[in-house]
Design a protein around this motif. Structure first.
Motif, short mmCIF file in Angstrom:
data_model
loop_
_atom_site.label_atom_id
_atom_site.label_comp_id
_atom_site.label_asym_id
_atom_site.label_seq_id
_atom_site.Cartn_x
_atom_site.Cartn_y
_atom_site.Cartn_z
N ASP A 30 9.19 79.71 59.07
CA ASP A 30 10.02 80.83 59.50
C ASP A 30 10.17 80.80 61.01
O ASP A 30 9.20 80.97 61.75
CB ASP A 30 9.38 82.15 59.05
N THR A 37 4.60 79.69 56.91
CA THR A 37 4.26 80.89 56.14
C THR A 37 3.64 80.55 54.79
O THR A 37 2.85 81.33 54.27
CB THR A 37 5.49 81.79 55.94
N THR A 68 14.80 80.44 58.03
CA THR A 68 13.77 79.73 57.28
C THR A 68 14.24 78.35 56.88
O THR A 68 15.41 78.16 56.55
CB THR A 68 13.39 80.55 56.02
N ILE A 113 10.38 84.04 51.17
CA ILE A 113 11.21 83.95 52.37
C ILE A 113 11.64 85.34 52.84
O ILE A 113 12.38 86.04 52.16
CB ILE A 113 12.44 83.06 52.09
N LYS A 114 11.14 85.74 54.02
CA LYS A 114 11.48 87.05 54.58
C LYS A 114 12.74 87.01 55.43
O LYS A 114 13.45 87.99 55.53
CB LYS A 114 10.32 87.57 55.43
N HIS A 115 12.99 85.90 56.10
CA HIS A 115 14.14 85.76 57.00
C HIS A 115 14.97 84.55 56.57
O HIS A 115 14.83 83.47 57.16
CB HIS A 115 13.66 85.60 58.45
#
Length: 150
Positions: free
Chosen positions: A85, A143, A61, A55-57
């Protein structure tokens, strides 16, 4: 304006991730061979937090459980868990969770000369052309797909 319901073949149950506790899990440092096994190595274990790895954000998310078979040829099957995402810009070819005429669906986005299409990955389902008559929103970009080995 009359909106007709389009059956897209996939329905999603949506969930928000819980980031209240870290999820550190051991990971083999040397990787896992998918070919011939290598002789015993040091088997060094590192720690991997799946929340951080997948999880980048975090604020944008969410997860969704797939119900349906319209994306099986893309490796997305009934019961799979999607990581979605909302902070990623939609683009041609992306697998996206979309809201169309009152239901969520997952499809590949296709920008063509005559408009925007949602493309299934199963020949039993037809592409859906998005028109002005549709209530439509790209909800987020897939993602990761998480499923049990089959």
């Amino acid at each position: 304006m009359h909106l007709s319901r389009i059956h897209t073949g996939t329905v999603l149950d949506c969930y928000t991730p819980d980031f209240s506790t870290p999820l550190p899990l051991p990971i083999a440092g040397s990787g896992v061979s998918a070919g011939f096994p290598s002789p015993a190595e040091d088997h060094e274990e590192l720690v991997l937090d799946l929340n951080k790895a997948l999880i980048k954000h975090p604020a944008a998310t969410f997860y969704a459980r797939v119900k349906g078979s319209s994306m099986v040829d893309a490796g997305i099957e009934d019961g799979d868990l999607l990581v979605i995402d909302k902070a990623i810009e939609p683009k041609d070819g992306a697998v996206a969770v979309c809201f169309i005429d009152g239901e969520f669906t997952v499809k590949r986005i296709a920008l063509r000369d005559d408009g925007l299409y949602l493309i299934p990955a199963n020949p039993a389902f037809n592409p859906v052309r998005i028109t002005e008559e549709n209530e439509f929103l790209v909800w987020g970009i897939v993602t990761y797909v998480i499923h049990q080995p089959r």
